[in-house]
Write an enzyme that holds these catalytic residues in place. Structure first.
Site, PDB file in Angstrom:
ATOM      1  N   GLU A   1     -10.594   6.725   1.808  1.00  0.00           N
ATOM      2  CA  GLU A   1     -10.180   5.336   1.651  1.00  0.00           C
ATOM      3  C   GLU A   1     -11.072   4.406   2.454  1.00  0.00           C
ATOM      4  O   GLU A   1     -11.335   4.646   3.631  1.00  0.00           O
ATOM      5  CB  GLU A   1      -8.726   5.139   2.119  1.00  0.00           C
ATOM      6  CG  GLU A   1      -8.253   3.705   1.944  1.00  0.00           C
ATOM      7  CD  GLU A   1      -7.025   3.354   2.765  1.00  0.00           C
ATOM      8  OE1 GLU A   1      -6.287   2.443   2.356  1.00  0.00           O
ATOM      9  OE2 GLU A   1      -6.808   3.997   3.814  1.00  0.00           O
TER      10      GLU A   1
ATOM     11  N   ASP B   1      -9.366  -4.558   1.819  1.00  0.00           N
ATOM     12  CA  ASP B   1      -8.064  -5.232   1.812  1.00  0.00           C
ATOM     13  C   ASP B   1      -7.850  -6.058   3.075  1.00  0.00           C
ATOM     14  O   ASP B   1      -7.441  -7.220   3.012  1.00  0.00           O
ATOM     15  CB  ASP B   1      -6.959  -4.184   1.676  1.00  0.00           C
ATOM     16  CG  ASP B   1      -5.570  -4.809   1.699  1.00  0.00           C
ATOM     17  OD1 ASP B   1      -5.221  -5.513   0.739  1.00  0.00           O
ATOM     18  OD2 ASP B   1      -4.833  -4.592   2.681  1.00  0.00           O
TER      19      ASP B   1
ATOM     20  N   SER C   1       0.815  -1.213   0.000  1.00  0.00           N
ATOM     21  CA  SER C   1       0.000   0.000   0.000  1.00  0.00           C
ATOM     22  C   SER C   1       0.849   1.264   0.000  1.00  0.00           C
ATOM     23  O   SER C   1       0.452   2.276  -0.581  1.00  0.00           O
ATOM     24  CB  SER C   1      -0.938   0.004   1.222  1.00  0.00           C
ATOM     25  OG  SER C   1      -1.908  -1.007   1.115  1.00  0.00           O
TER      26      SER C   1
END
Length: 399
Positions: free
Chosen positions: A267, A272, A72
């Site tokens: 976000e 994830d 990331s």
């Protein structure tokens, strides 16, 4: 994504977007999007992100020579700065030199800026837009740089533990679960007190978020993430005290007061984190929450087909509640009618044949002979007969 749609017209200059909102589904691929569509919209519906007029692709592969898998930090650095870097690095090039981010460029242009996430606000993705560190683990330094260098006007997310030094629990108690993972561990002093000195209103719950008026706002709503990342049924949870939609609505309300415009990063990190745990149910909830709108006080939200909590649903038009659990039909909530099997699927669904009587060791003589296909359906029907060139050989086995 820009707030203005750019027309494809080469005869005149395209209008410039005054404000930009960048929505990031952390770890979200096409498979997540399709699954999220099937869960929340069905086979014929489309997610909001798939209804936008312009689509494009970008590559975020890292410059790390030791691996072809990015993380990331490197991926977010590519998005925020346009520069590829090594895994773990935050807004610095492979040689460790800081590179400017789009958030910093917006601030230099006189615009407002904001960062929102459902994990630690100092985690890799938001950090790449507002800080420069050699490794993503230095989260207290990232928080300090937010306040004293990049200075976003709105900072909303989790990760309170990195804003307080050890021994000062802050709003949320240390070690609320047996893992011992959630405890204050800041290395840059009391950064919440420092934020107040710099003019930030500091909030920690939904009531405080709604009452905050800006122009600067810091909201820390959990020790770490706003969810608990575990496998299904093993302590997993995603019921934050504030939703991503509510945080985004408040940020837009504050940032849009600047006549020069704003930049806002939003976000959804649960996609994830839950996918790492093979938790499909909550990973799909992340896909869904990143595309829904915040209900307006003047508008009654329409009933939804998907229910993510463990309580019985109040409305269920289609007779189901989540990808992993069906709603029990009742007289007031009958089960949906089963659709007929499409005619192009072969073979057609038929009633199951009764199971044969289990053979015994002494009487069973082997499986029944296979039923030959009719000549019209046999794949060998159209072939010419093959002449035999010798006697047929039979192969036997002792097993």
């Amino acid at each position: 994504m820009a707030t203005a749609t750019i027309p494809w017209d080469t005869d005149r200059e395209a209008p410039r977007a005054k404000s930009v909102i960048l929505l990031v589904g952390d770890g979200m691929g096409q498979a997540h999007r399709l699954a999220g569509q099937l869960v929340s919209r069905g086979t014929s519906g489309r997610l909001a992100m798939d209804r936008l007029p312009i689509a494009g692709l970008m590559g975020t592969v890292s410059a790390d020579p030791d691996t072809f898998v990015t993380d990331s930090a490197a991926a977010a650095t590519a998005m925020a700065t346009g520069v590829k870097t090594v895994n773990g690095a935050v807004a610095v090039d492979p040689n460790g030199r800081p590179v400017s981010s789009i958030l910093e460029l917006a601030k230099r242009a006189g615009k407002s800026a904001g960062l929102i996430t459902t994990c630690q606000i100092t985690d890799a993705t938001p950090a790449a837009f507002g800080a420069h560190v050699a490794h993503r683990a230095d989260q207290s330094e990232i928080a300090r740089q937010y306040l004293e260098q990049s200075r976003p006007d709105v900072i909303l997310g989790g990760g309170e533990d990195f804003w307080y030094p050890a021994g000062e629990p802050g709003v949320f108690p240390d070690d609320p679960d047996p893992t011992g993972r959630e405890r204050s561990r800041g290395t840059a002093g009391d950064l919440v007190a420092r934020a107040r000195e710099l003019g930030y209103a500091c909030v920690a719950d939904e009531a405080g978020l709604r009452a905050a008026g800006g122009p600067r706002l810091l909201g820390l709503f959990a020790n770490q993430e706003l969810f608990r990342q575990n496998s299904e049924g093993r302590g997993d949870a995603y019921d934050p005290i504030v939703s991503l939609a509510d945080m985004t609505a408040k940020a837009i309300d504050i940032l849009s007061r600047n006549p020069e415009g704003f930049f806002l990063l939003v976000e959804e990190a649960a996609i994830d984190r839950m996918a790492h745990r093979n938790n499909a149910r909550l990973a799909l909830k992340g896909c869904w929450s990143s595309t829904r709108r915040s209900p307006s006080p003047k508008r009654t939200p329409r009933p939804t087909r998907t229910h993510w909590s463990s309580s019985p649903p109040t409305t269920s038009a289609a007779g189901w509640r989540s990808p992993d659990r069906m709603t029990r039909p009742t007289p007031t909530n009958p089960a949906p009618a089963r659709r007929a099997r499409p005619p192009w699927i072969w073979p057609p669904r038929t009633a199951p044949s009764p199971s044969p009587t289990p053979p015994t060791t002494s009487s069973w003589a082997g499986p029944p002979p296979a039923t030959p296909l009719p000549p019209s359906r046999s794949p060998l029907a159209a072939r010419a007969p093959i002449a035999s060139s010798g006697p047929t050989r039979t192969r036997t086995s002792s097993r």
